[in-house]
Motif scaffolding. Structure first.
Motif, PDB file in Angstrom:
ATOM      1  N   ILE A 149       0.840  -1.213   0.000  1.00  0.00           N
ATOM      2  CA  ILE A 149       0.000   0.000   0.000  1.00  0.00           C
ATOM      3  C   ILE A 149       0.869   1.254   0.000  1.00  0.00           C
ATOM      4  CG2 ILE A 149      -1.676   1.345   1.351  1.00  0.00           C
ATOM      5  CD1 ILE A 149      -2.797  -1.441   2.266  1.00  0.00           C
ATOM      6  N   GLN A 150       1.888   1.275   0.830  1.00  0.00           N
ATOM      7  CA  GLN A 150       2.792   2.440   0.878  1.00  0.00           C
ATOM      8  C   GLN A 150       3.411   2.681  -0.499  1.00  0.00           C
ATOM      9  OE1 GLN A 150       5.191   0.898   4.104  1.00  0.00           O
ATOM     10  NE2 GLN A 150       4.324   2.333   5.581  1.00  0.00           N
ATOM     11  N   PHE A 151       3.830   1.609  -1.156  1.00  0.00           N
ATOM     12  CA  PHE A 151       4.456   1.733  -2.474  1.00  0.00           C
ATOM     13  C   PHE A 151       3.445   2.236  -3.513  1.00  0.00           C
ATOM     14  CE2 PHE A 151       5.444  -0.101  -6.618  1.00  0.00           C
ATOM     15  CZ  PHE A 151       6.726   0.388  -6.816  1.00  0.00           C
ATOM     16  N   ILE A 152       2.246   1.677  -3.497  1.00  0.00           N
ATOM     17  CA  ILE A 152       1.219   2.068  -4.482  1.00  0.00           C
ATOM     18  C   ILE A 152       0.830   3.540  -4.300  1.00  0.00           C
ATOM     19  CG2 ILE A 152      -1.182   1.674  -5.220  1.00  0.00           C
ATOM     20  CD1 ILE A 152      -0.667  -1.340  -4.414  1.00  0.00           C
ATOM     21  N   LEU A 153       0.689   3.970  -3.045  1.00  0.00           N
ATOM     22  CA  LEU A 153       0.340   5.382  -2.795  1.00  0.00           C
ATOM     23  C   LEU A 153       1.427   6.308  -3.330  1.00  0.00           C
ATOM     24  CD1 LEU A 153      -1.115   5.017   0.812  1.00  0.00           C
ATOM     25  CD2 LEU A 153      -2.413   5.642  -1.236  1.00  0.00           C
ATOM     26  N   LYS A 154       2.678   5.953  -3.099  1.00  0.00           N
ATOM     27  CA  LYS A 154       3.804   6.755  -3.600  1.00  0.00           C
ATOM     28  C   LYS A 154       3.775   6.800  -5.131  1.00  0.00           C
ATOM     29  CE  LYS A 154       7.917   4.713  -3.844  1.00  0.00           C
ATOM     30  NZ  LYS A 154       8.479   4.620  -5.172  1.00  0.00           N
ATOM     31  N   GLU A 155       3.625   5.643  -5.753  1.00  0.00           N
ATOM     32  CA  GLU A 155       3.613   5.586  -7.222  1.00  0.00           C
ATOM     33  C   GLU A 155       2.438   6.367  -7.803  1.00  0.00           C
ATOM     34  OE1 GLU A 155       5.850   4.440  -9.390  1.00  0.00           O
ATOM     35  OE2 GLU A 155       7.123   3.956  -7.679  1.00  0.00           O
ATOM     36  N   THR A 156       1.286   6.303  -7.138  1.00  0.00           N
ATOM     37  CA  THR A 156       0.096   7.016  -7.640  1.00  0.00           C
ATOM     38  C   THR A 156       0.338   8.519  -7.622  1.00  0.00           C
ATOM     39  OG1 THR A 156      -1.345   5.246  -6.871  1.00  0.00           O
ATOM     40  CG2 THR A 156      -2.391   7.376  -7.262  1.00  0.00           C
ATOM     41  N   ILE A 157       0.926   9.015  -6.539  1.00  0.00           N
ATOM     42  CA  ILE A 157       1.175  10.459  -6.440  1.00  0.00           C
ATOM     43  C   ILE A 157       2.219  10.888  -7.485  1.00  0.00           C
ATOM     44  CG2 ILE A 157       2.204  12.238  -4.937  1.00  0.00           C
ATOM     45  CD1 ILE A 157       0.464  11.113  -2.690  1.00  0.00           C
ATOM     46  N   ILE A 158       3.263  10.092  -7.653  1.00  0.00           N
ATOM     47  CA  ILE A 158       4.276  10.413  -8.683  1.00  0.00           C
ATOM     48  C   ILE A 158       3.620  10.433 -10.071  1.00  0.00           C
ATOM     49  CG2 ILE A 158       6.326   9.505  -9.883  1.00  0.00           C
ATOM     50  CD1 ILE A 158       7.256   8.413  -7.128  1.00  0.00           C
ATOM     51  N   HIS A 159       2.806   9.420 -10.336  1.00  0.00           N
ATOM     52  CA  HIS A 159       2.146   9.298 -11.641  1.00  0.00           C
ATOM     53  C   HIS A 159       1.234  10.497 -11.909  1.00  0.00           C
ATOM     54  CE1 HIS A 159      -1.060   7.807 -14.369  1.00  0.00           C
ATOM     55  NE2 HIS A 159      -0.036   7.272 -14.999  1.00  0.00           N
ATOM     56  N   LEU A 160       0.464  10.887 -10.894  1.00  0.00           N
ATOM     57  CA  LEU A 160      -0.451  12.029 -11.058  1.00  0.00           C
ATOM     58  C   LEU A 160       0.350  13.304 -11.318  1.00  0.00           C
ATOM     59  CD1 LEU A 160      -2.962  11.178  -8.195  1.00  0.00           C
ATOM     60  CD2 LEU A 160      -3.511  11.218 -10.645  1.00  0.00           C
ATOM     61  N   ALA A 161       1.417  13.510 -10.542  1.00  0.00           N
ATOM     62  CA  ALA A 161       2.224  14.724 -10.716  1.00  0.00           C
ATOM     63  C   ALA A 161       2.894  14.731 -12.089  1.00  0.00           C
ATOM     64  CB  ALA A 161       3.261  14.821  -9.597  1.00  0.00           C
ATOM     65  N   ASN A 162       3.412  13.570 -12.512  1.00  0.00           N
ATOM     66  CA  ASN A 162       4.048  13.496 -13.838  1.00  0.00           C
ATOM     67  C   ASN A 162       3.082  13.829 -14.961  1.00  0.00           C
ATOM     68  OD1 ASN A 162       6.684  12.881 -13.200  1.00  0.00           O
ATOM     69  ND2 ASN A 162       6.340  10.670 -13.150  1.00  0.00           N
ATOM     70  N   HIS A 163       1.816  13.535 -14.743  1.00  0.00           N
ATOM     71  CA  HIS A 163       0.806  13.819 -15.778  1.00  0.00           C
ATOM     72  C   HIS A 163       0.089  15.142 -15.535  1.00  0.00           C
ATOM     73  CE1 HIS A 163       1.657   9.622 -16.628  1.00  0.00           C
ATOM     74  NE2 HIS A 163       1.198   9.858 -17.837  1.00  0.00           N
ATOM     75  N   LYS A 164       0.676  15.950 -14.636  1.00  0.00           N
ATOM     76  CA  LYS A 164       0.124  17.279 -14.334  1.00  0.00           C
ATOM     77  C   LYS A 164      -1.349  17.203 -13.943  1.00  0.00           C
ATOM     78  CE  LYS A 164       3.284  20.116 -17.079  1.00  0.00           C
ATOM     79  NZ  LYS A 164       4.161  19.118 -17.755  1.00  0.00           N
TER      80      LYS A 164
END
Ligand code: GDP
Ligand code: FE
Ligand code: FE
Length: 172
Positions: free
Chosen positions: A140-155
């Motif tokens: 869960i910790q990893f998925i939350l981190k990846e989701t936030i990175i992904h959202l930020a990368n896609h503005k």
């Protein structure tokens, strides 16, 4: 729902049952929650927007795009239309996209299963699968981190509860 969505749902169910076995959780609840998690996914944005307003849901959701609406709305419809009363299952449906600072084990399982189901294939998913072999919390910790990175990368704008959830799980 569309065939491709239904096939995703079946893969999430299969994954959720395996996780429930692995982590000693209720397999029947995991199955039902997984089968219902995307119940509202293909509803029109107009219909979902109306429900958010009528049901006094968090109006802030309206500012962050339709993808985050189908969980909370799916939980309302699963209760009303299907007669689901189990709160672990209803919370799992409601929380499956954004997660929550505190999640029951069925909600944790559906959250992870939705991300690692065998139809998904990119680098972060492979890493998430490895984490899930050891620990739900680490996954869960990893998925939350990846989701936030992904959202930020896609503005894309990040819904405040997504950040709150990330912060809460960082501290677990
Ligand atoms: P799916 O329903 O099986 O496709 O998976 P999810 O229910 O996890 O939905 C994933 C979608 O929600 C992705 O398109 C994400 O970009 C989007 N999403 C998740 N969190 C946020 C958020 O905080 N802000 C925005 N704008 N989108 C989000
Ligand atoms: Fe979903
Ligand atoms: Fe899904």
């Amino acid at each position: 729902m569309s065939r491709s969505r239904f096939e995703h749902v079946l893969r999430v169910e299969e994954t959720a049952i395996k996780l429930a076995q692995q982590f000693d959780a209720d397999q029947e609840k995991a199955s039902i929650a997984a089968l219902l998690h995307d119940y509202a996914k293909e509803a029109s944005h107009k219909r979902m927007r109306d429900v958010i307003i009528q049901e006094n849901m968090d109006l802030e959701m309206l500012d962050y795009g339709g993808s985050i609406w189908h969980g909370p709305i799916g939980a309302v419809w699963a209760e009303r239309e299907i007669g689901v009363t189990d709160t672990d299952i209803l919370e799992a449906i409601a929380e499956h996209t954004v997660g929550a600072p505190e999640m029951n084990v069925i909600s944790q399982i559906v959250f992870v299963a939705d991300y690692i189901e065998p139809g998904r294939d990119h680098d972060a998913v492979h890493q998430a699968r490895k984490k899930a072999k050891k620990s739900l919390k680490k996954a869960i910790q990893f998925i939350l981190k990846e989701t936030i990175i992904h959202l930020a990368n896609h503005k894309k704008a990040i819904y405040p509860k997504t950040i709150q959830t990330y912060n809460a799980w960082c501290q677990k």
